[in-house]
Write a protein that holds these residues in place. Sequence first.
Motif, mmCIF file in Angstrom:
data_model
loop_
_atom_site.group_PDB
_atom_site.id
_atom_site.type_symbol
_atom_site.label_atom_id
_atom_site.label_comp_id
_atom_site.label_asym_id
_atom_site.label_seq_id
_atom_site.Cartn_x
_atom_site.Cartn_y
_atom_site.Cartn_z
ATOM 1 N N ASP A 12 0.814 -1.216 0.000
ATOM 2 C CA ASP A 12 0.000 0.000 0.000
ATOM 3 C C ASP A 12 0.848 1.267 0.000
ATOM 4 O OD1 ASP A 12 0.972 0.031 2.576
ATOM 5 O OD2 ASP A 12 -0.996 0.041 3.545
ATOM 6 N N ASN A 13 2.169 1.099 -0.187
ATOM 7 C CA ASN A 13 3.052 2.273 -0.250
ATOM 8 C C ASN A 13 4.275 1.959 -1.096
ATOM 9 O OD1 ASN A 13 5.542 1.651 1.592
ATOM 10 N ND2 ASN A 13 3.762 0.905 2.730
ATOM 11 N N GLY A 14 4.890 3.015 -1.600
ATOM 12 C CA GLY A 14 6.026 2.854 -2.497
ATOM 13 C C GLY A 14 7.305 2.415 -1.815
ATOM 14 N N LYS A 15 7.493 2.803 -0.567
ATOM 15 C CA LYS A 15 8.731 2.458 0.141
ATOM 16 C C LYS A 15 8.865 0.946 0.303
ATOM 17 C CE LYS A 15 11.195 3.315 4.494
ATOM 18 N NZ LYS A 15 11.296 1.928 4.945
ATOM 19 N N ASP A 16 7.812 0.296 0.811
ATOM 20 C CA ASP A 16 7.860 -1.158 0.997
ATOM 21 C C ASP A 16 7.925 -1.892 -0.338
ATOM 22 O OD1 ASP A 16 7.754 -0.740 3.729
ATOM 23 O OD2 ASP A 16 5.621 -1.206 3.908
ATOM 24 N N ALA A 17 7.218 -1.373 -1.329
ATOM 25 C CA ALA A 17 7.250 -1.987 -2.657
ATOM 26 C C ALA A 17 8.655 -1.924 -3.245
ATOM 27 C CB ALA A 17 6.252 -1.303 -3.583
ATOM 28 N N LEU A 18 9.303 -0.786 -3.110
ATOM 29 C CA LEU A 18 10.658 -0.638 -3.652
ATOM 30 C C LEU A 18 11.643 -1.569 -2.941
ATOM 31 C CD1 LEU A 18 12.379 0.733 -5.762
ATOM 32 C CD2 LEU A 18 12.751 2.610 -4.165
ATOM 33 N N GLU A 19 11.490 -1.730 -1.639
ATOM 34 C CA GLU A 19 12.353 -2.670 -0.908
ATOM 35 C C GLU A 19 12.168 -4.087 -1.448
ATOM 36 O OE1 GLU A 19 14.858 -1.983 1.219
ATOM 37 O OE2 GLU A 19 14.370 0.080 0.703
ATOM 38 N N ALA A 20 10.936 -4.466 -1.753
ATOM 39 C CA ALA A 20 10.665 -5.797 -2.310
ATOM 40 C C ALA A 20 11.289 -5.940 -3.698
ATOM 41 C CB ALA A 20 9.157 -6.047 -2.372
ATOM 42 N N ILE A 21 11.210 -4.887 -4.500
ATOM 43 C CA ILE A 21 11.799 -4.915 -5.850
ATOM 44 C C ILE A 21 13.316 -5.098 -5.776
ATOM 45 C CG2 ILE A 21 12.247 -3.518 -7.911
ATOM 46 C CD1 ILE A 21 9.380 -2.333 -7.474
ATOM 47 N N LYS A 22 13.925 -4.504 -4.759
ATOM 48 C CA LYS A 22 15.380 -4.620 -4.592
ATOM 49 C C LYS A 22 15.804 -6.043 -4.251
ATOM 50 C CE LYS A 22 16.101 0.086 -2.811
ATOM 51 N NZ LYS A 22 16.481 0.843 -1.608
#
Length: 121
Positions: free
Chosen positions: A31-41
Amino acid sequence: MKIILAEVNDLLRKSLSFFLGSKGFEVDQFDNGKDALEAIKTHEYDIILTDINMPGINGMEMTQYVRTVLKHQTPIIIFTSSNIEQTELDSFDIGANEFIPKPVSPAVLLVRMNKLLKQVN
């Protein structure tokens, strides 16, 4: 196929996740970009679906980071409720593959996702 879905609207995120799951996709939702970006990394995804307006890191910032820092060519589809043409043009300039205005039609999303996935494979 593994998908990441970053969407601030709970109802839209959950309904798209359910729909895509029913079509055989594995969906990680945030539900937020910060957690999503961590997952993408830390994980490999076949496609990235992101809302443009999210708290913390928005969809544009996430797209730019994926393209310029991570150097990933993973297909990215951006959703937005903004009907401003410049927003769509900016999305393409930073590396988005598709831009879908809200409300998002699951059927249209699926067609565009399959088109992008065929281009990659």
